[in-house]
Scaffold this motif. Structure first.
Motif, PDB file in Angstrom:
ATOM      1  N   ALA A   5      27.942  -4.800  13.866  1.00  0.00           N
ATOM      2  CA  ALA A   5      27.521  -3.583  13.180  1.00  0.00           C
ATOM      3  C   ALA A   5      26.471  -3.929  12.145  1.00  0.00           C
ATOM      4  O   ALA A   5      26.386  -5.061  11.683  1.00  0.00           O
ATOM      5  CB  ALA A   5      28.708  -2.896  12.518  1.00  0.00           C
ATOM      6  N   ARG A   6      25.711  -2.904  11.791  1.00  0.00           N
ATOM      7  CA  ARG A   6      24.742  -3.038  10.702  1.00  0.00           C
ATOM      8  C   ARG A   6      24.924  -1.835   9.802  1.00  0.00           C
ATOM      9  O   ARG A   6      24.839  -0.690  10.248  1.00  0.00           O
ATOM     10  CB  ARG A   6      23.324  -3.061  11.250  1.00  0.00           C
ATOM     11  N   ILE A   7      25.201  -2.115   8.540  1.00  0.00           N
ATOM     12  CA  ILE A   7      25.414  -1.059   7.560  1.00  0.00           C
ATOM     13  C   ILE A   7      24.469  -1.339   6.400  1.00  0.00           C
ATOM     14  O   ILE A   7      24.691  -2.258   5.616  1.00  0.00           O
ATOM     15  CB  ILE A   7      26.874  -1.028   7.076  1.00  0.00           C
TER      16      ILE A   7
ATOM     17  N   LYS B 158      34.732  -4.803  13.700  1.00  0.00           N
ATOM     18  CA  LYS B 158      34.233  -4.146  12.487  1.00  0.00           C
ATOM     19  C   LYS B 158      35.381  -3.889  11.516  1.00  0.00           C
ATOM     20  O   LYS B 158      35.241  -4.095  10.313  1.00  0.00           O
ATOM     21  CB  LYS B 158      33.524  -2.845  12.851  1.00  0.00           C
TER      22      LYS B 158
ATOM     23  N   HIS C  15      35.970  -5.541   7.615  1.00  0.00           N
ATOM     24  CA  HIS C  15      35.877  -4.586   6.508  1.00  0.00           C
ATOM     25  C   HIS C  15      36.125  -5.238   5.145  1.00  0.00           C
ATOM     26  O   HIS C  15      35.389  -4.991   4.190  1.00  0.00           O
ATOM     27  CB  HIS C  15      36.846  -3.428   6.722  1.00  0.00           C
TER      28      HIS C  15
END
Length: 100
Positions: free
Chosen positions: A76-78, A12, A16
């Motif tokens: 990840a899920r954002i 992650k 970024h």
């Protein structure tokens, strides 16, 4: 492929600065989108996918389908962006994920 939570955090952090490579629009997940995801994972191993269509549940379903079809790991899920990873040992300079 399984990765630990520490490896997910490391991936992650590596993702970024990345911009989304594949954008999923109103037409949803087509064969062309899956082809682009596969190509991007072969080239980069770690990518971001932006899903602009549907509500939260539809995006979750789309992300699960992406994982299944591409045999990648969801890092990840954002919001409407998913970070996915698939190792490619055939790449000349593969991404080396540390073993924690």
């Amino acid at each position: 492929m399984t990765i630990t939570e520490k490896q997910k955090r490391w991936l992650k952090a590596q993702a970024h600065h990345l911009k989304p490579v594949v954008l999923v629009g109103q037409r949803g997940l087509t064969e062309g989108v899956f082809s682009e995801i596969d190509h991007a994972l072969n080239d980069h191993e770690l990518i971001k996918v932006r899903i602009n269509a549907g509500d939260r549940e539809e995006r979750a379903t789309a992300i699960n389908l992406i994982q299944e079809r591409s045999q990648a790991v969801l890092v990840a899920r954002i919001g409407n962006v998913a970070i996915v990873y698939r190792a490619n040992e055939k790449k000349s300079a593969p991404l080396v994920v540390p073993h924690f």
